[in-house]
Design a protein around this motif. Structure first.
Motif, mmCIF file in Angstrom:
data_model
loop_
_atom_site.group_PDB
_atom_site.id
_atom_site.type_symbol
_atom_site.label_atom_id
_atom_site.label_comp_id
_atom_site.label_asym_id
_atom_site.label_seq_id
_atom_site.Cartn_x
_atom_site.Cartn_y
_atom_site.Cartn_z
ATOM 1 N N GLU A 77 0.898 -1.380 0.014
ATOM 2 C CA GLU A 77 0.087 -0.009 0.067
ATOM 3 C C GLU A 77 0.862 1.333 -0.013
ATOM 4 O O GLU A 77 0.508 2.396 -0.655
ATOM 5 C CB GLU A 77 -0.894 0.006 1.018
ATOM 6 N N ALA A 78 1.982 1.333 0.777
ATOM 7 C CA ALA A 78 2.879 2.491 0.750
ATOM 8 C C ALA A 78 3.413 2.735 -0.385
ATOM 9 O O ALA A 78 3.591 4.015 -0.861
ATOM 10 C CB ALA A 78 3.722 2.251 2.010
ATOM 11 N N HIS A 79 3.878 1.556 -1.102
ATOM 12 C CA HIS A 79 4.654 1.893 -2.365
ATOM 13 C C HIS A 79 3.852 1.658 -3.701
ATOM 14 O O HIS A 79 4.274 1.801 -4.772
ATOM 15 C CB HIS A 79 5.735 0.836 -2.408
ATOM 16 N N LEU A 80 2.298 1.573 -3.365
ATOM 17 C CA LEU A 80 1.618 1.712 -4.503
ATOM 18 C C LEU A 80 1.765 0.654 -5.510
ATOM 19 O O LEU A 80 1.647 0.813 -6.661
ATOM 20 C CB LEU A 80 1.466 2.872 -5.318
ATOM 21 N N HIS A 81 2.265 -0.915 -5.045
ATOM 22 C CA HIS A 81 2.331 -1.685 -6.014
ATOM 23 C C HIS A 81 0.983 -2.370 -6.373
ATOM 24 O O HIS A 81 -0.082 -2.663 -5.638
ATOM 25 C CB HIS A 81 3.083 -2.968 -5.211
ATOM 26 N N ILE A 163 7.005 12.374 -2.269
ATOM 27 C CA ILE A 163 5.587 11.727 -2.699
ATOM 28 C C ILE A 163 4.920 11.193 -1.609
ATOM 29 O O ILE A 163 3.969 11.075 -1.463
ATOM 30 C CB ILE A 163 6.288 10.708 -3.698
ATOM 31 N N ASP A 164 5.754 10.826 -0.471
ATOM 32 C CA ASP A 164 5.255 10.261 0.593
ATOM 33 C C ASP A 164 4.313 11.183 1.502
ATOM 34 O O ASP A 164 3.355 10.933 2.053
ATOM 35 C CB ASP A 164 6.304 9.597 1.456
ATOM 36 N N ARG A 165 4.964 12.466 1.331
ATOM 37 C CA ARG A 165 4.022 13.703 2.171
ATOM 38 C C ARG A 165 3.122 14.217 1.265
ATOM 39 O O ARG A 165 2.024 14.433 1.590
ATOM 40 C CB ARG A 165 4.988 14.447 2.488
#
Length: 356
Positions: A77-81, A163-165
């Motif tokens: 989810e965090a890396h949008l795989h 991108i994370d923020r």
């Protein structure tokens, strides 16, 4: 975090070792790099990249130290795989994750390697404009690569933090890539000119350094009457670094369109950069034959930009990284084959046409 540091640290040790061997064993003396040597080195670096692909395919979960489904789901989810995990099948889901990670790496590698070709066009112009002796090309490119690795590290992890923020920055990157691709297509036939005396990097360097007017072998610095001066070879190195900085602004967002995992972005980026020197010597004498390659790179950037702008919709349609890889390879192949089938016509001056 400890797994990431070990994986990342091992990668850096490997890179440092290979660069040390390259400089200390194969290039102790300055020499003109021939086609055979360039081909061998290109094969070696590409083989390393393929080997790393298989490492991720088998041990990719070690990168982030995944031990259970909750960790796998959180990272996905965090890396949008773009993969569908099965909570009832951790082993199968983990294998799917590793396969996706490996494909993301190789796709990012192909993108960066392809965009590096445009960098080669400019490097050829820089060396020609400054009249650099061919046997010093490798020395300049070697230290240029060292600087590029450091800059890419800063750019990539800064970009990942942004991108994370601020996820909306992906749309900014996408729009920028579309704009860059369109401008590259419009300016595909324009010839870049390098003015050694008035280049912005040379003018800036002259404010901080005393510049010696002539080349002094392979030296970047010399001492005259107790004063340290930089040589034109050092100015060439600075311009190469500046050029890579400009190209990084395009290439790094392009790889973030493939994966949001900063480590995969870094690995794919660095493998391509390390292979840039050997590719330069491999293509330096034939790069002009691929006149449609800039068109291909322009289309490539537009495609990646559009993919970044519409990634939510594409995911809903089942568009995967493997599809991106197929499209990217197809674009590059078509542009290369078209260049060979339809060679560029030689321009004739009007005076020749009039029989003068």
């Amino acid at each position: 975090m400890s797994n990431e540091l070990v994986f990342f640290g091992g990668f850096l040790v490997f890179i440092i070792l290979m660069l040390s061997i390259d400089l200390g064993m194969f290039n102790k003396k300055d020499h003109v790099v021939k086609l055979k040597e360039a081909a061998i080195m290109s094969f070696i670096w590409v083989s390393f990249a393929i080997g790393f692909y298989f490492l991720l395919l088998t041990e990719g979960h070690q990168l982030h130290g995944i031990t259970n489904f909750a960790e796998l789901e959180a990272l996905t989810e965090a890396h949008l795989h773009n993969i569908k995990l099965n909570p009832n099948d951790f082993v199968g889901s983990l294998q799917l994750y590793k396969q996706n990670l490996a494909i993301e790496f190789i796709t990012g590698y192909v993108i960066e390697y392809a965009l590096s070709v445009d960098n080669i066009f400019v490097m050829v112009l820089i060396f020609s404009a400054f009249g650099v002796n061919e046997k010093y090309y490798h020395r300049v490119l070697f230290w240029g690569i060292i600087g590029a690795v450091v800059m890419r590290f800063l750019f990539i992890f800064l970009g990942a933090t942004l991108i994370d923020r601020f996820e909306w920055i992906l749309y900014v990157f996408g729009a920028f890539l579309v704009y860059t691709g369109i401008m590259m297509f419009i300016q595909r036939d324009s010839e870049t000119q390098i003015d050694p005396e008035n280049h912005k990097v040379v003018r800036l360097a002259s404010k901080f350094f005393a510049i010696h007017p002539e080349f002094v072998g392979n030296k970047f610095f010399i001492h005259i009457n107790g004063k340290r001066l930089v040589t034109p070879l050092f100015l060439v190195l600075l311009i190469v670094e500046f050029t890579d900085l400009i190209f990084a602004v395009d290439s790094i967002p392009a790889i973030f369109a493939v994966t949001k995992d900063p480590y995969i972005v870094f690995f794919s980026n660095i493998f391509a950069i390390l292979g840039l020197r050997s590719m330069f010597f491999l293509l330096v004498n034939i790069i002009h034959k691929f006149h449609y390659l800039k068109v291909g790179l322009a289309v490539l950037l537009v495609f990646i930009g559009v993919k970044m702008l519409g990634h939510h919709w594409l995911q809903g349609w089942g568009f995967k990284t493997s599809h991106s890889l197929i499209i990217i390879v197809t674009i590059l192949t078509v542009s290369i084959v078209a260049s060979l089938i339809f060679p560029k016509r030689k321009e004739h001056h009007s005076s020749d046409a009039n029989g003068v």
